[in-house]
Design a protein around this motif. Sequence first.
Motif, short mmCIF file in Angstrom:
data_model
loop_
_atom_site.label_atom_id
_atom_site.label_comp_id
_atom_site.label_asym_id
_atom_site.label_seq_id
_atom_site.Cartn_x
_atom_site.Cartn_y
_atom_site.Cartn_z
N ARG A 76 0.83 -1.21 0.00
CA ARG A 76 0.00 0.00 0.00
C ARG A 76 0.86 1.26 0.00
O ARG A 76 0.60 2.20 -0.77
CB ARG A 76 -0.93 -0.01 1.20
CG ARG A 76 -1.90 1.17 1.21
CD ARG A 76 -2.91 1.04 2.33
NE ARG A 76 -2.25 1.05 3.63
CZ ARG A 76 -2.52 0.18 4.59
NH1 ARG A 76 -3.40 -0.78 4.39
NH2 ARG A 76 -1.90 0.25 5.76
N GLU A 77 1.89 1.28 0.86
CA GLU A 77 2.75 2.45 0.91
C GLU A 77 3.54 2.62 -0.39
O GLU A 77 3.74 3.75 -0.86
CB GLU A 77 3.72 2.33 2.09
CG GLU A 77 3.06 2.53 3.44
CD GLU A 77 2.47 3.92 3.59
OE1 GLU A 77 3.15 4.89 3.22
OE2 GLU A 77 1.32 4.03 4.06
N ARG A 80 1.33 4.15 -2.99
CA ARG A 80 1.14 5.59 -2.75
C ARG A 80 2.38 6.38 -3.16
O ARG A 80 2.28 7.42 -3.82
CB ARG A 80 0.82 5.83 -1.27
CG ARG A 80 0.47 7.26 -0.94
CD ARG A 80 -0.02 7.35 0.50
NE ARG A 80 1.04 6.99 1.44
CZ ARG A 80 1.93 7.86 1.92
NH1 ARG A 80 1.89 9.13 1.54
NH2 ARG A 80 2.85 7.48 2.76
N GLN A 83 2.71 6.56 -6.94
CA GLN A 83 1.82 7.57 -7.52
C GLN A 83 2.41 8.97 -7.36
O GLN A 83 2.33 9.79 -8.28
CB GLN A 83 0.45 7.49 -6.85
CG GLN A 83 -0.33 6.24 -7.20
CD GLN A 83 -1.64 6.14 -6.44
OE1 GLN A 83 -1.94 6.98 -5.59
NE2 GLN A 83 -2.43 5.11 -6.72
#
Length: 229
Positions: A76-77, A80, A83
């Motif tokens: 997940r990190e 992020r 992105q």
Amino acid sequence: MTRFAISSTDLTLLEIETSVAFKRRKADLLVGLLVFVVCNLVGFLLVRVSAGFLVLIGAGFVGTWCASRTERLVRREARRYRQHLELATAVFLELVNVMMAGGAGLETAIRAAAEAGDGPGFTHLRIAVMRAHSSRTSYWDSLATVGHETGVESLVEVAHTMQLAGEGGARVRSSLAAKASALRKRNLARVEHSAEEGTEKMGLPLVVLFVGFLVLVGFPAFSQTMSTL
């Protein structure tokens, strides 16, 4: 097994050492095993033996969820941060185009554009530019290396486009503007998609509340109707 494996590109992007990730993953596996055993013991003590298979499935699900905690957090990190780096790459290329249109050279524009922004994305770009400057290598090779290490294909594409612009001069500079426009549209589409997903997730609690309200209001009436029959 690859579903729960920690990607080396994710670790590089988050600047986490492999040994640290391995220790966290081993701790999560121990916690998952402990949760699995405890859930089985509690389940077999509180429910009938005939429901033992369901207890086993539930304990396995909870144990697997606990054991994959590090993988899920890292993934997940990393998504992020990736992105952020993609957005920073698009802005970085736009700044390079603006500075080159003002008469600056490609290498000067790259250095100035890398120093202009902030955030985790521009931090990776600045490190790549500083690494190339200290080792006296080309900026685009350093940017391409960072793109391969972090798994950001747009940065690799930008580095290749800059290499062509550096070798071909003004004849290829128009490709920088075309690449910047393509990255801007790609990021805009991704942001719109994320906003649509967020809107759909916001509507789910309302549906659950509406169904709960119908059950709360309709069940007493249904029970009363069935009792009068």
